[in-house]
Design a protein around this motif. Structure first.
Motif, PDB file in Angstrom:
ATOM      1  N   HIS A   1       0.833  -1.207   0.000  1.00 37.21           N
ATOM      2  CA  HIS A   1       0.000   0.000   0.000  1.00 37.21           C
ATOM      3  C   HIS A   1       0.872   1.264   0.000  1.00 37.21           C
ATOM      4  N   LEU A   2       1.857   1.299   0.888  1.00 39.30           N
ATOM      5  CA  LEU A   2       2.743   2.477   0.940  1.00 39.30           C
ATOM      6  C   LEU A   2       3.525   2.594  -0.362  1.00 39.30           C
ATOM      7  N   GLY A   3       3.980   1.461  -0.884  1.00 40.05           N
ATOM      8  CA  GLY A   3       4.748   1.460  -2.129  1.00 40.05           C
ATOM      9  C   GLY A   3       3.932   2.008  -3.282  1.00 40.05           C
ATOM     10  N   ARG A   4       2.720   1.521  -3.429  1.00 41.70           N
ATOM     11  CA  ARG A   4       1.898   1.955  -4.574  1.00 41.70           C
ATOM     12  C   ARG A   4       1.383   3.382  -4.405  1.00 41.70           C
ATOM     13  N   THR A   5       1.387   3.897  -3.172  1.00 39.70           N
ATOM     14  CA  THR A   5       1.016   5.296  -2.965  1.00 39.70           C
ATOM     15  C   THR A   5       2.218   6.184  -3.277  1.00 39.70           C
ATOM     16  N   ARG A   6       3.396   5.573  -3.237  1.00 45.81           N
ATOM     17  CA  ARG A   6       4.629   6.311  -3.546  1.00 45.81           C
ATOM     18  C   ARG A   6       5.114   5.872  -4.923  1.00 45.81           C
ATOM     19  N   ASP A   7       6.238   5.172  -5.015  1.00 48.65           N
ATOM     20  CA  ASP A   7       6.819   4.977  -6.345  1.00 48.65           C
ATOM     21  C   ASP A   7       6.951   3.533  -6.820  1.00 48.65           C
ATOM     22  N   LEU A   8       6.275   2.613  -6.178  1.00 49.50           N
ATOM     23  CA  LEU A   8       6.339   1.232  -6.667  1.00 49.50           C
ATOM     24  C   LEU A   8       5.557   1.137  -7.989  1.00 49.50           C
ATOM     25  N   SER A   9       6.132   0.477  -8.988  1.00 48.53           N
ATOM     26  CA  SER A   9       5.478   0.405 -10.305  1.00 48.53           C
ATOM     27  C   SER A   9       4.254  -0.504 -10.280  1.00 48.53           C
ATOM     28  N   VAL A  10       3.389  -0.306 -11.246  1.00 47.73           N
ATOM     29  CA  VAL A  10       2.211  -1.167 -11.425  1.00 47.73           C
ATOM     30  C   VAL A  10       2.677  -2.619 -11.593  1.00 47.73           C
ATOM     31  N   ARG A  11       3.742  -2.770 -12.358  1.00 50.02           N
ATOM     32  CA  ARG A  11       4.264  -4.102 -12.641  1.00 50.02           C
ATOM     33  C   ARG A  11       4.681  -4.819 -11.348  1.00 50.02           C
ATOM     34  N   ASP A  12       5.409  -4.092 -10.505  1.00 44.40           N
ATOM     35  CA  ASP A  12       5.814  -4.701  -9.234  1.00 44.40           C
ATOM     36  C   ASP A  12       4.611  -4.919  -8.312  1.00 44.40           C
ATOM     37  N   GLY A  13       3.674  -3.992  -8.362  1.00 37.69           N
ATOM     38  CA  GLY A  13       2.454  -4.161  -7.565  1.00 37.69           C
ATOM     39  C   GLY A  13       1.736  -5.449  -7.944  1.00 37.69           C
ATOM     40  N   LYS A  14       1.614  -5.670  -9.246  1.00 37.92           N
ATOM     41  CA  LYS A  14       0.955  -6.892  -9.760  1.00 37.92           C
ATOM     42  C   LYS A  14       1.723  -8.133  -9.344  1.00 37.92           C
ATOM     43  N   ARG A  15       3.027  -8.040  -9.444  1.00 37.04           N
ATOM     44  CA  ARG A  15       3.895  -9.174  -9.102  1.00 37.04           C
ATOM     45  C   ARG A  15       3.696  -9.554  -7.628  1.00 37.04           C
ATOM     46  N   ILE A  16       3.639  -8.566  -6.759  1.00 36.02           N
ATOM     47  CA  ILE A  16       3.462  -8.850  -5.334  1.00 36.02           C
ATOM     48  C   ILE A  16       2.057  -9.407  -5.071  1.00 36.02           C
ATOM     49  N   ILE A  17       1.056  -8.846  -5.724  1.00 40.42           N
ATOM     50  CA  ILE A  17      -0.314  -9.349  -5.531  1.00 40.42           C
ATOM     51  C   ILE A  17      -0.408 -10.818  -5.959  1.00 40.42           C
ATOM     52  N   GLU A  18       0.201 -11.119  -7.096  1.00 34.55           N
ATOM     53  CA  GLU A  18       0.177 -12.528  -7.535  1.00 34.55           C
ATOM     54  C   GLU A  18       0.882 -13.425  -6.524  1.00 34.55           C
ATOM     55  N   GLY A  19       1.974 -12.931  -5.984  1.00 32.20           N
ATOM     56  CA  GLY A  19       2.709 -13.682  -4.955  1.00 32.20           C
ATOM     57  C   GLY A  19       1.854 -13.908  -3.721  1.00 32.20           C
ATOM     58  N   LEU A  20       1.167 -12.877  -3.283  1.00 30.02           N
ATOM     59  CA  LEU A  20       0.300 -13.002  -2.105  1.00 30.02           C
ATOM     60  C   LEU A  20      -0.773 -14.053  -2.338  1.00 30.02           C
ATOM     61  N   ARG A  21      -1.342 -14.051  -3.530  1.00 36.70           N
ATOM     62  CA  ARG A  21      -2.414 -15.013  -3.836  1.00 36.70           C
ATOM     63  C   ARG A  21      -1.922 -16.449  -3.835  1.00 36.70           C
ATOM     64  N   ARG A  22      -0.638 -16.641  -4.097  1.00 34.10           N
ATOM     65  CA  ARG A  22      -0.104 -18.012  -4.108  1.00 34.10           C
ATOM     66  C   ARG A  22       0.140 -18.569  -2.705  1.00 34.10           C
ATOM     67  N   LEU A  23       0.210 -17.676  -1.694  1.00 36.38           N
ATOM     68  CA  LEU A  23       0.641 -18.108  -0.360  1.00 36.38           C
ATOM     69  C   LEU A  23      -0.162 -19.264   0.247  1.00 36.38           C
ATOM     70  N   PRO A  24      -1.518 -19.170   0.276  1.00 38.71           N
ATOM     71  CA  PRO A  24      -2.247 -20.236   0.991  1.00 38.71           C
ATOM     72  C   PRO A  24      -1.938 -21.634   0.451  1.00 38.71           C
ATOM     73  N   GLU A  25      -1.886 -21.746  -0.880  1.00 41.32           N
ATOM     74  CA  GLU A  25      -1.598 -23.051  -1.478  1.00 41.32           C
ATOM     75  C   GLU A  25      -0.179 -23.515  -1.147  1.00 41.32           C
ATOM     76  N   GLN A  26       0.740 -22.580  -1.138  1.00 41.40           N
ATOM     77  CA  GLN A  26       2.132 -22.933  -0.833  1.00 41.40           C
ATOM     78  C   GLN A  26       2.282 -23.362   0.625  1.00 41.40           C
ATOM     79  N   ILE A  27       1.495 -22.750   1.513  1.00 34.15           N
ATOM     80  CA  ILE A  27       1.532 -23.155   2.925  1.00 34.15           C
ATOM     81  C   ILE A  27       1.046 -24.598   3.046  1.00 34.15           C
TER      82      ILE A  27
END
Ligand code: M6R
Length: 361
Positions: free
Chosen positions: A175-201
Motif C-alpha cells: 500500500h505504501l509502495g503503490r502510494t509512492r513509487d512502486l510500479s504497477v508491474r511490481d504491484g501486480k507481481r506482489i499481488i500474484e505472490g500473495l495469492r499463491r501463499l495459501p496453497e504454498q503453505i
C-alpha cells in the motif's frame, strides 16, 4: 476445541493457509495493483510524507516487525527498522514527527508495547497498530492500523499469528509502495505472490512426516545455531525463539555474515546449524557460509528453495517473490520446534515460565 488435534499449537500451525486467506480477503485492488486497508487512517498525502518507519513489538511480534521493516524498505523505499518495544521505551528515544511508528502485537495487551505507544502519542507521534485481537488496548490506543485476522491463538507459542502478521506487513508495504513509487508491474507481481501463499503453505505442511523424523534426530542436541542473512535473518531469529520456547533446547540465531566474527569457534559435530537459504541474490554467499561450517564438521539442515548439496539435509519450500519468501520459510521450522518438543515430552501449549500475554512490566 482442538478439532481433532492433540495441541493448540498443532491446530494453529495447520490453520495457517486459511488464516492467510482471511488477512488477504477483500483487500486486494486489481484495478490499481494495490491493497485497501480500511482502518489505516492515513491519506495518500500523509503516506507520501513519511520519512522513516519505526516498528515496535516484543518476542515473535518483534521478529514479524523485522520482516515488515525489510518489506517496507524494499517495496516503499522508506528507511525502516524494528526494535523491541521493551528497549525503545527505556532509552528516551528521539521522537520524530516525520516517522511513522508501528506497534505490533498479537494480543494487543503487551504492556511494554502499550507503554511505548502511550509515550509516543504523548509526544505527538503518529502510531499505527498491526494487531490481532480486535478492540484490544493497543488497537484502541493507536491512530489506525491493520488487523491481522489470524483468529484466536490459544497456544502460548505464537505460530499462525506470526505468519499473518508478516502478510499484514506485506499489505502495508505494498500500500505504501503503490502510494509512492512502486510500479504497477511490481504491484501486480506482489499481488500474484500473495495469492499463491495459501496453497504454498498447504504444500509445506504436507512435509510434516519428514520434518517429524528430522525433529526426532535433533531432539538430542543440547544447543542449535540458526543462521540467515538479510531476508533469512529474522526467519532464523524466530525459528530459534520457537525452538527455545517449546522444546527448552538452547538456540541462538546469528546473521550468516557474522559467523567468521566469532560463532565459527563454536562449530563442531555436536552443534547443528539450521541455515535459511532463499534462492535470491545472496544464495552464493549462503552456500559459502555452509561450506565454512562443513569444513569444521558442523551438521547442517537447510531450509531452501532447492536441495542444498552443502547441507546434510534440506527442507525444500516453494519459491514465491523474493520479498515474500520470509513469510513461508519459517513454517517448516514451526513444525520442527513442535515435533522436537513432542519428542521430549514438553508441555507444548503452556511452556514453563511463559504467559500468553505479558501485561506486566
Ligand atoms: O501479544 P504479543 O504479540 O504482543 O506478544 C509478544 C510476545 O510476548 C510473544 O510474541 C512471545 O514472544 C510468544 N511467546 C512467542 O511465541
Amino acid at each position: 476445541d482442538m478439532g481433532g488435534h492433540d495441541t493448540y499449537m498443532h491446530k494453529e500451525i495447520h490453520e495457517q493457509a486459511d488464516a492467510v486467506d482471511r488477512v488477504l480477503r477483500g483487500r486486494i485492488d486489481d484495478r490499481f495493483s494495490t491493497v485497501h486497508l480500511g482502518g489505516l487512517n492515513l491519506d495518500a498525502r500523509e503516506a507520501r510524507q513519511i520519512r522513516r518507519v519505526k516498528i515496535l513489538g516484543c518476542g515473535t511480534s518483534y521478529h514479524a516487525g523485522m520482516i515488515g521493516a525489510q518489506m517496507i524498505e524494499e517495496l516503499a523505499r522508506i528507511p525502516a527498522d524494528a526494535e523491541p518495544a521493551s528497549e525503545f521505551r527505556y532509552r528516551n528515544a528521539v521522537v520524530d514527527p516525520d516517522t511513522l511508528y508501528v506497534a505490533v502485537s498479537q494480543s494487543g495487551e503487551t504492556y511494554d508495547v502499550l507503554a511505548a505507544v502511550q509515550e509516543l502519542k504523548r509526544k505527538g507521534a503518529r502510531v499505527l497498530g498491526v494487531v490481532n485481537v480486535v478492540g484490544s488496548a493497543i488497537a484502541r490506543e493507536a491512530d489506525g492500523g491493520v488487523y491481522v485476522h489470524a483468529g484466536p491463538e490459544v497456544c502460548v507459542v505464537s505460530t499462525k499469528c506470526f505468519t499473518n502478521t508478516t502478510v499484514a506487513f506485506a499489505l502495508l508495504a505494498l500500500h505504501l509502495g503503490r502510494t509512492r513509487d512502486l510500479s504497477v508491474r511490481d504491484g501486480k507481481r506482489i499481488i500474484e505472490g500473495l495469492r499463491r501463499l495459501p496453497e504454498q503453505i498447504t504444500e509445506i505442511l504436507k512435509q510434516e512426516e519428514e520434518i517429524k523424523a528430522l525433529a526426532e534426530e535433533y531432539a538430542a542436541a543440547r544447543s542449535m545455531l540458526f543462521i540467515g542473512r538479510v531476508r533469512g535473518y529474522p526467519v532464523a531469529r524466530e525459528a530459534s525463539l520457537k525452538l527455545k520456547e517449546v522444546s527448552y533446547i538452547h538456540a541462538e540465531a546469528y546473521p550468516a555474515s557474522e559467523l567468521k566474527h566469532g560463532p565459527l569457534a563454536l562449530i563442531e559435530p555436536a552443534l547443528p546449524t539450521v541455515a535459511i537459504v532463499p534462492d535470491d541474490d545472496l544464495l552464493e554467499k549462503n552456500r559459502a557460509a555452509m561450506e565454512e561450517i562443513k569444513a569444521r564438521s558442523g551438521k547442517i539442515l537447510a531450509v531452501a528453495h532447492q536441495d542444498q548439496e552443502k547441507a546434510d539435509q534440506t527442507i525444500v519450500v516453494p519459491k514465491n517473490e523474493d520479498e515474500l519468501d520470509p513469510i513461508l520459510m519459517g513454517i517448516p521450522l514451526q513444525l520442527l520446534a513442535y515435533h522436537t518438543a513432542l519428542a521430549l515430552g514438553r508441555d507444548i501449549d503452556k511452556p514453563r515460565n511463559l504467559a500468553k500475554s505479558v501485561t506486566v512490566e
